[in-house]
Scaffold this motif. Structure first.
Motif, short mmCIF file in Angstrom:
data_model
loop_
_atom_site.label_atom_id
_atom_site.label_comp_id
_atom_site.label_asym_id
_atom_site.label_seq_id
_atom_site.Cartn_x
_atom_site.Cartn_y
_atom_site.Cartn_z
N ALA A 174 0.81 -1.27 0.01
CA ALA A 174 0.02 0.07 0.00
C ALA A 174 0.90 1.42 -0.08
O ALA A 174 1.82 1.52 0.90
CB ALA A 174 -1.08 -0.02 1.28
N VAL A 175 0.80 2.09 -0.86
CA VAL A 175 1.63 3.26 -0.94
C VAL A 175 0.80 4.40 -0.38
O VAL A 175 -0.25 4.63 -1.06
CB VAL A 175 1.92 3.40 -2.45
N VAL A 176 1.15 4.95 0.46
CA VAL A 176 0.64 6.35 1.28
C VAL A 176 1.36 7.40 1.05
O VAL A 176 2.62 7.59 1.27
CB VAL A 176 0.21 5.94 2.61
N ARG A 177 0.84 8.47 0.70
CA ARG A 177 1.63 9.63 0.59
C ARG A 177 0.94 10.68 1.78
O ARG A 177 -0.03 10.78 1.95
CB ARG A 177 1.27 10.65 -0.76
N THR A 178 1.93 11.26 2.32
CA THR A 178 1.53 12.33 3.50
C THR A 178 2.48 13.50 3.18
O THR A 178 3.89 13.35 3.32
CB THR A 178 2.12 11.55 4.98
N ASN A 179 1.74 14.49 2.92
CA ASN A 179 2.43 15.72 2.28
C ASN A 179 3.33 15.42 1.11
O ASN A 179 2.71 14.61 0.13
CB ASN A 179 3.22 16.68 3.28
N ASP A 180 4.70 15.57 1.13
CA ASP A 180 5.71 15.28 0.25
C ASP A 180 6.34 13.98 0.46
O ASP A 180 7.42 13.56 -0.27
CB ASP A 180 6.63 16.39 -0.19
N LYS A 181 5.83 13.17 1.37
CA LYS A 181 6.76 11.77 1.69
C LYS A 181 5.80 10.55 1.33
O LYS A 181 4.66 10.69 1.39
CB LYS A 181 7.18 11.80 3.12
N VAL A 182 6.29 9.52 0.99
CA VAL A 182 5.97 8.33 0.54
C VAL A 182 6.07 7.28 1.57
O VAL A 182 7.36 7.11 1.90
CB VAL A 182 6.26 7.79 -0.84
N ILE A 183 5.44 6.65 2.03
CA ILE A 183 5.29 5.24 2.93
C ILE A 183 4.93 4.06 2.21
O ILE A 183 3.77 4.44 1.65
CB ILE A 183 4.79 5.46 4.32
N GLU A 184 5.59 3.04 2.14
CA GLU A 184 5.10 1.70 1.55
C GLU A 184 5.01 0.89 2.84
O GLU A 184 5.67 0.37 3.45
CB GLU A 184 6.23 1.08 0.50
N LEU A 185 3.59 0.46 2.79
CA LEU A 185 3.34 -0.58 3.83
C LEU A 185 3.52 -1.77 3.24
O LEU A 185 2.87 -2.17 2.15
CB LEU A 185 1.88 -0.63 4.35
N LEU A 186 4.10 -2.85 3.77
CA LEU A 186 4.48 -3.96 3.30
C LEU A 186 4.19 -5.44 3.89
O LEU A 186 4.50 -5.71 5.13
CB LEU A 186 5.97 -4.09 2.87
N GLU A 187 3.24 -6.07 3.44
CA GLU A 187 2.48 -6.98 4.10
C GLU A 187 2.92 -8.72 3.25
O GLU A 187 2.74 -8.50 2.22
CB GLU A 187 1.02 -7.25 4.03
N PRO A 188 3.41 -9.44 3.93
CA PRO A 188 4.08 -10.65 3.41
C PRO A 188 2.52 -11.47 2.71
O PRO A 188 1.65 -11.46 3.23
CB PRO A 188 4.64 -11.69 4.36
N THR A 189 3.05 -11.99 1.70
CA THR A 189 1.94 -12.66 0.89
C THR A 189 2.02 -14.21 1.23
O THR A 189 1.00 -14.78 0.95
CB THR A 189 1.97 -12.72 -0.84
N ASN A 190 2.97 -14.64 1.79
CA ASN A 190 3.24 -16.17 2.37
C ASN A 190 4.01 -16.09 3.65
O ASN A 190 4.95 -15.17 3.68
CB ASN A 190 3.24 -17.06 1.37
N LYS A 191 3.94 -17.16 4.28
CA LYS A 191 4.79 -17.23 5.68
C LYS A 191 6.13 -17.58 5.31
O LYS A 191 7.13 -17.35 6.08
CB LYS A 191 4.20 -18.47 6.51
N ASN A 192 6.66 -17.75 4.03
CA ASN A 192 8.12 -18.33 3.65
C ASN A 192 8.66 -17.02 2.99
O ASN A 192 9.65 -17.05 2.58
CB ASN A 192 8.33 -19.29 2.75
N SER A 193 7.97 -15.99 2.72
CA SER A 193 8.58 -14.68 2.15
C SER A 193 9.51 -13.97 3.00
O SER A 193 9.61 -14.06 4.20
CB SER A 193 7.48 -13.84 1.54
N PRO A 194 10.53 -13.40 2.04
CA PRO A 194 11.57 -12.60 3.07
C PRO A 194 10.90 -11.52 4.10
O PRO A 194 11.34 -11.35 5.04
CB PRO A 194 12.17 -11.80 1.85
N MET A 195 9.70 -10.98 3.71
CA MET A 195 9.11 -9.98 4.57
C MET A 195 8.58 -10.82 5.91
O MET A 195 8.68 -10.24 6.84
CB MET A 195 7.87 -9.21 3.65
N ALA A 196 8.07 -11.79 5.66
CA ALA A 196 7.40 -12.69 6.63
C ALA A 196 8.57 -13.15 7.59
O ALA A 196 8.68 -13.12 8.90
CB ALA A 196 6.72 -13.98 6.23
N ARG A 197 9.95 -13.64 6.99
CA ARG A 197 10.92 -13.87 7.90
C ARG A 197 11.40 -12.46 8.44
O ARG A 197 11.87 -12.74 9.84
CB ARG A 197 12.14 -14.36 6.97
#
Length: 137
Positions: A46-69
């Motif tokens: 999810a790409v969220v803009r707050t004023n002039d800055k961007v935040i990416e919220l990153l949710e793992p798609t599976n339990k073995n993904s690098p984000m999940a680890r």
């Protein structure tokens, strides 16, 4: 080479649970929402803009993904900081000459036209740094 803060990637267990804070408290706007099934990435974004800055919220798609680890080992929170450069190849070359190491297998262009690579955290005292440029600039 000029490095401009592009975005901050934040690891979350659930975008739907995290998103209200960024939209309702920080008054951000949802710019994009997509899934990356690229091997070694595997996240909902999810790409969220707050004023002039961007935040990416990153949710793992599976339990073995690098984000999940990452979440299992370190918990939720800041995953990476991204810096935009005009010429990614030149930035990689210049940084390499200064002894910076990269995670070579992360060099890619994502589905949104952002070309990127991650710096090996051993070169940044533990922080995952993304360097990126945009094809439509």
């Amino acid at each position: 080479m000029e490095y401009v803060l592009d975005h901050v990637g934040i690891a979350v267990r659930s975008i739907d649970d995290a998103l209200p804070f960024y939209l309702n408290v920080l008054n951000g706007s949802l710019e994009d929402r997509y899934t990356s099934d690229t091997p070694g990435v595997e996240v909902h974004v999810a790409v969220v803009r707050t004023n002039d800055k961007v935040i990416e919220l990153l949710e793992p798609t599976n339990k073995n993904s690098p984000m999940a680890r990452f979440i299992k080992q370190r918990g939720k929170g800041v995953y990476h900081i991204a810096y935009r450069v005009d010429d990614l190849d030149k930035a990689i070359l210049e940084a390499s000459k200064k002894g910076v190491r990269f995670l070579e297998d992360t060099l890619r262009t994502n589905t949104r036209g952002r070309r990127l690579i991650y710096v090996n955290p051993a070169s940044t005292d533990g922080t995952l740094i993304e360097l990126c440029s945009y094809l439509n600039n």
